[in-house]
Design a protein around this motif. Structure first.
Motif, mmCIF file in Angstrom:
data_model
loop_
_atom_site.group_PDB
_atom_site.id
_atom_site.type_symbol
_atom_site.label_atom_id
_atom_site.label_comp_id
_atom_site.label_asym_id
_atom_site.label_seq_id
_atom_site.Cartn_x
_atom_site.Cartn_y
_atom_site.Cartn_z
ATOM 1 N N ILE A 44 -4.406 30.190 -8.956
ATOM 2 C CA ILE A 44 -2.964 30.171 -8.682
ATOM 3 C C ILE A 44 -2.473 28.732 -8.581
ATOM 4 O O ILE A 44 -1.449 28.360 -9.156
ATOM 5 C CB ILE A 44 -2.643 30.966 -7.404
ATOM 6 N N LYS A 45 -3.215 27.894 -7.868
ATOM 7 C CA LYS A 45 -2.843 26.480 -7.698
ATOM 8 C C LYS A 45 -2.925 25.731 -9.031
ATOM 9 O O LYS A 45 -2.014 24.959 -9.369
ATOM 10 C CB LYS A 45 -3.771 25.837 -6.665
ATOM 11 N N ASP A 46 -3.989 25.928 -9.782
ATOM 12 C CA ASP A 46 -4.195 25.210 -11.049
ATOM 13 C C ASP A 46 -3.146 25.540 -12.105
ATOM 14 O O ASP A 46 -2.904 24.739 -13.005
ATOM 15 C CB ASP A 46 -5.587 25.502 -11.617
ATOM 16 N N THR A 47 -2.534 26.717 -11.991
ATOM 17 C CA THR A 47 -1.500 27.112 -12.950
ATOM 18 C C THR A 47 -0.096 26.829 -12.413
ATOM 19 O O THR A 47 0.889 27.336 -12.949
ATOM 20 C CB THR A 47 -1.637 28.604 -13.317
ATOM 21 N N ASN A 48 -0.021 26.007 -11.377
ATOM 22 C CA ASN A 48 1.254 25.578 -10.769
ATOM 23 C C ASN A 48 2.115 26.734 -10.285
ATOM 24 O O ASN A 48 3.334 26.714 -10.428
ATOM 25 C CB ASN A 48 2.042 24.699 -11.746
ATOM 26 N N ASN A 49 1.468 27.743 -9.696
ATOM 27 C CA ASN A 49 2.172 28.856 -9.089
ATOM 28 C C ASN A 49 2.040 28.752 -7.575
ATOM 29 O O ASN A 49 1.461 27.787 -7.071
ATOM 30 C CB ASN A 49 1.622 30.178 -9.629
ATOM 31 N N ASP A 50 2.586 29.717 -6.844
ATOM 32 C CA ASP A 50 2.639 29.617 -5.387
ATOM 33 C C ASP A 50 2.111 30.891 -4.740
ATOM 34 O O ASP A 50 2.415 31.996 -5.195
ATOM 35 C CB ASP A 50 4.083 29.370 -4.944
ATOM 36 N N LEU A 51 1.319 30.735 -3.690
ATOM 37 C CA LEU A 51 0.855 31.853 -2.882
ATOM 38 C C LEU A 51 1.752 31.913 -1.652
ATOM 39 O O LEU A 51 1.791 30.959 -0.868
ATOM 40 C CB LEU A 51 -0.607 31.658 -2.468
ATOM 41 N N LEU A 52 2.491 33.003 -1.496
ATOM 42 C CA LEU A 52 3.418 33.134 -0.372
ATOM 43 C C LEU A 52 2.777 33.752 0.857
ATOM 44 O O LEU A 52 3.062 33.355 1.979
ATOM 45 C CB LEU A 52 4.622 33.986 -0.778
ATOM 46 N N ILE B 242 -10.005 32.368 7.764
ATOM 47 C CA ILE B 242 -9.600 31.925 6.425
ATOM 48 C C ILE B 242 -9.240 30.444 6.483
ATOM 49 O O ILE B 242 -8.074 30.081 6.553
ATOM 50 C CB ILE B 242 -8.378 32.723 5.919
ATOM 51 N N GLY B 243 -10.192 29.571 6.446
ATOM 52 C CA GLY B 243 -9.904 28.143 6.457
ATOM 53 C C GLY B 243 -9.595 27.584 5.080
ATOM 54 O O GLY B 243 -8.856 26.617 4.947
ATOM 55 N N ILE B 244 -10.124 28.180 4.058
ATOM 56 C CA ILE B 244 -9.965 27.676 2.693
ATOM 57 C C ILE B 244 -8.517 27.784 2.212
ATOM 58 O O ILE B 244 -8.052 26.963 1.433
ATOM 59 C CB ILE B 244 -10.926 28.412 1.713
ATOM 60 N N MET B 245 -7.791 28.766 2.697
ATOM 61 C CA MET B 245 -6.423 28.987 2.240
ATOM 62 C C MET B 245 -5.528 27.783 2.545
ATOM 63 O O MET B 245 -4.678 27.410 1.744
ATOM 64 C CB MET B 245 -5.846 30.241 2.899
ATOM 65 N N ASP B 246 -5.722 27.167 3.693
ATOM 66 C CA ASP B 246 -4.907 26.015 4.087
ATOM 67 C C ASP B 246 -5.081 24.821 3.158
ATOM 68 O O ASP B 246 -4.170 24.020 3.004
ATOM 69 C CB ASP B 246 -5.218 25.597 5.522
ATOM 70 N N SER B 247 -6.234 24.687 2.547
ATOM 71 C CA SER B 247 -6.441 23.555 1.651
ATOM 72 C C SER B 247 -5.691 23.727 0.329
ATOM 73 O O SER B 247 -5.355 22.746 -0.324
ATOM 74 C CB SER B 247 -7.933 23.334 1.390
ATOM 75 N N TYR B 248 -5.418 24.977 -0.047
ATOM 76 C CA TYR B 248 -4.669 25.237 -1.280
ATOM 77 C C TYR B 248 -3.177 25.449 -1.022
ATOM 78 O O TYR B 248 -2.331 24.929 -1.743
ATOM 79 C CB TYR B 248 -5.219 26.480 -1.997
ATOM 80 N N PHE B 249 -2.851 26.240 0.005
ATOM 81 C CA PHE B 249 -1.469 26.626 0.271
ATOM 82 C C PHE B 249 -1.180 26.559 1.771
ATOM 83 O O PHE B 249 -1.173 27.584 2.458
ATOM 84 C CB PHE B 249 -1.198 28.048 -0.250
ATOM 85 N N PRO B 250 -0.932 25.383 2.304
ATOM 86 C CA PRO B 250 -0.746 25.244 3.755
ATOM 87 C C PRO B 250 0.500 25.955 4.297
ATOM 88 O O PRO B 250 0.552 26.280 5.480
ATOM 89 C CB PRO B 250 -0.648 23.731 3.963
ATOM 90 N N LYS B 251 1.477 26.238 3.447
ATOM 91 C CA LYS B 251 2.703 26.896 3.917
ATOM 92 C C LYS B 251 2.660 28.416 3.767
ATOM 93 O O LYS B 251 3.582 29.108 4.181
ATOM 94 C CB LYS B 251 3.912 26.353 3.154
ATOM 95 N N ALA B 252 1.603 28.959 3.203
ATOM 96 C CA ALA B 252 1.500 30.406 2.998
ATOM 97 C C ALA B 252 1.323 31.115 4.340
ATOM 98 O O ALA B 252 0.669 30.620 5.256
ATOM 99 C CB ALA B 252 0.330 30.725 2.087
ATOM 100 N N SER B 253 1.904 32.287 4.443
ATOM 101 C CA SER B 253 1.751 33.112 5.643
ATOM 102 C C SER B 253 0.457 33.910 5.537
ATOM 103 O O SER B 253 0.079 34.351 4.454
ATOM 104 C CB SER B 253 2.921 34.083 5.747
ATOM 105 N N PHE B 254 -0.201 34.099 6.677
ATOM 106 C CA PHE B 254 -1.426 34.894 6.700
ATOM 107 C C PHE B 254 -1.259 36.017 7.718
ATOM 108 O O PHE B 254 -0.803 35.786 8.830
ATOM 109 C CB PHE B 254 -2.640 34.040 7.088
#
Length: 56
Positions: free
Chosen positions: A23-31, A40-52
């Motif tokens: 998702i990140k490499d294709t310039n899209n966004d995880l909401l 889930i620590g890995i999510m913050d490194s890719y999408f710090p503003k995403a809700s979990f």
């Protein structure tokens, strides 16, 4: 090209980091992401503003 927005179910699974990277490499966004497991620590490194969300 329009940026796509994604939600991810099973964010702590084995394949989830690959999906996040794609998702990140294709310039899209995880909401938002969901998983019953709260570690889930890995999510913050890719999408710090995403809700979990976690099952309570």
């Amino acid at each position: 090209m329009e940026q796509k927005k994604f939600g991810l179910i099973g964010a702590a699974g084995y394949i989830a980091p690959r999906h996040m990277k794609a998702i990140k490499d294709t310039n899209n966004d995880l909401l938002a992401a969901f998983d019953p497991y709260d570690g889930i620590g890995i999510m913050d490194s890719y999408f710090p503003k995403a809700s979990f969300f976690c099952r309570v």
